[in-house]
Design a protein around this motif. Structure first.
Motif, mmCIF file in Angstrom:
data_model
loop_
_atom_site.group_PDB
_atom_site.id
_atom_site.type_symbol
_atom_site.label_atom_id
_atom_site.label_comp_id
_atom_site.label_asym_id
_atom_site.label_seq_id
_atom_site.Cartn_x
_atom_site.Cartn_y
_atom_site.Cartn_z
ATOM 1 N N GLU A 1 2.808 -5.561 10.263
ATOM 2 C CA GLU A 1 4.174 -5.759 9.163
ATOM 3 C C GLU A 1 5.273 -6.526 9.697
ATOM 4 O O GLU A 1 5.722 -7.228 9.063
ATOM 5 C CB GLU A 1 4.450 -4.249 8.539
ATOM 6 N N VAL B 1 -3.009 -8.103 12.252
ATOM 7 C CA VAL B 1 -1.770 -8.569 11.397
ATOM 8 C C VAL B 1 -0.915 -7.375 11.313
ATOM 9 O O VAL B 1 -1.678 -6.259 10.868
ATOM 10 C CB VAL B 1 -2.287 -9.101 9.899
ATOM 11 N N LEU C 1 -3.917 -4.778 7.155
ATOM 12 C CA LEU C 1 -2.644 -5.058 7.671
ATOM 13 C C LEU C 1 -2.124 -3.464 8.581
ATOM 14 O O LEU C 1 -2.553 -2.562 7.893
ATOM 15 C CB LEU C 1 -1.729 -5.129 6.501
ATOM 16 N N ARG D 1 2.815 -16.223 6.901
ATOM 17 C CA ARG D 1 3.388 -16.952 5.880
ATOM 18 C C ARG D 1 3.931 -18.412 6.223
ATOM 19 O O ARG D 1 3.865 -19.339 5.725
ATOM 20 C CB ARG D 1 4.404 -16.334 5.122
ATOM 21 N N SER E 1 2.774 -11.384 12.904
ATOM 22 C CA SER E 1 3.266 -10.481 11.781
ATOM 23 C C SER E 1 3.299 -11.324 10.734
ATOM 24 O O SER E 1 2.596 -12.370 10.280
ATOM 25 C CB SER E 1 4.753 -10.659 12.262
ATOM 26 N N VAL E 2 3.594 -10.402 9.446
ATOM 27 C CA VAL E 2 3.333 -10.983 8.041
ATOM 28 C C VAL E 2 4.285 -12.112 8.059
ATOM 29 O O VAL E 2 3.866 -13.300 7.377
ATOM 30 C CB VAL E 2 3.768 -9.734 7.105
ATOM 31 N N ILE F 1 -3.613 -7.855 3.412
ATOM 32 C CA ILE F 1 -3.024 -8.740 3.130
ATOM 33 C C ILE F 1 -3.678 -10.110 2.611
ATOM 34 O O ILE F 1 -4.868 -10.382 3.270
ATOM 35 C CB ILE F 1 -1.961 -9.452 4.252
#
Length: 230
Positions: A126, A124, A5, A202, A197-198, A16
């Motif tokens: 934040e 990746v 990350l 997700r 991005s995080v 992550i």
């Protein structure tokens, strides 16, 4: 599975945990090829059209008499062998659509994401934020993430700032930005590096990590709810 990350300055700030069901699946080249061909075929308009000898204007009169001229018999100046005549077996409007099952499309995306993760082609961050949504700021951000300017890069971000980020990337020939919801096989094949991005990670896991229930199960649930209401 874990991925490094980074922040927007390119410094590693941790790791992550990502779903193995999305980022650690085997590579299936045959499946990817089939999905790619179908996706390209579905983009075709299929509006090309040529005229047959019956549709070309003119040619109603016989050019010369049947016998006695020494020339080959002709019935119309709009026959395919004449200049300005109709086209034999030419293209006509048609539908090129190829139906591809959802499971195949999902499996192809997961296979490509997994291969990029194994090859180290995923970065990746934040949160992909910029001081201003300008082309130069995108270039500075990618340089900070140690991504070469000649590398074809796909930036996947959340949908809230997607329009502004897309406009900032639009003038860059080798950079494209899309929301996670429309991630597809062609873009994953066309672009060498992936910036996520995080929130995008997700969202990808939410969409493709687990198989969704089939339609008959939904019908059974609706029938049970109707019986309960009675």
């Amino acid at each position: 599975m874990e991925l490094s990350l980074k922040n927007m300055q390119g410094a590693t700030v941790g790791s992550i945990e990502v779903s193995d069901a999305v980022f650690d699946t085997p590579l299936n080249k045959a499946l990817i090829h089939q999905v790619m061909v179908a996706q390209l075929a579905n983009k075709r308009a299929g509006t090309h059209s040529t005229k047959t000898r019956a549709e070309v204007r003119g040619g109603g009169r016989k050019p010369w008499r049947q016998k006695g001229t020494g020339r080959a018999r002709q019935g119309s100046i709009r026959s395919p062998q004449w200049r300005g005549g109709g086209v034999t077996f030419g293209p006509k409007p048609r539908d090129y659509t190829q139906a591809t099952p959802k499971k195949m499309r999902r499996a192809a995306i997961k296979s490509l994401l997994s291969q990029k993760a194994r090859d180290g082609e995923i970065t990746v961050v934040e949160e992909f934020v910029l001081p201003a949504f300008k082309t130069q700021e995108v270039l500075k951000a990618l340089a900070g993430l140690e991504i070469a300017t000649n590398t074809k890069t796909l930036v996947v971000n959340n949908a809230n700032t997607q329009k502004e980020l897309w406009q900032a990337c639009h003038n860059l020939q080798r950079v494209k930005s899309i929301p996670a919801a429309i991630l597809n096989t062609i873009d994953l094949l066309n672009y060498d590096h992936l910036v996520l991005s995080v929130e995008a990670v997700r969202r990808i896991e939410e969409l493709w990590a687990e198989e969704r229930p089939r339609l008959p199960m939904r019908r059974e649930g609706a029938a049970a709810a109707a019986q309960g209401g009675e």
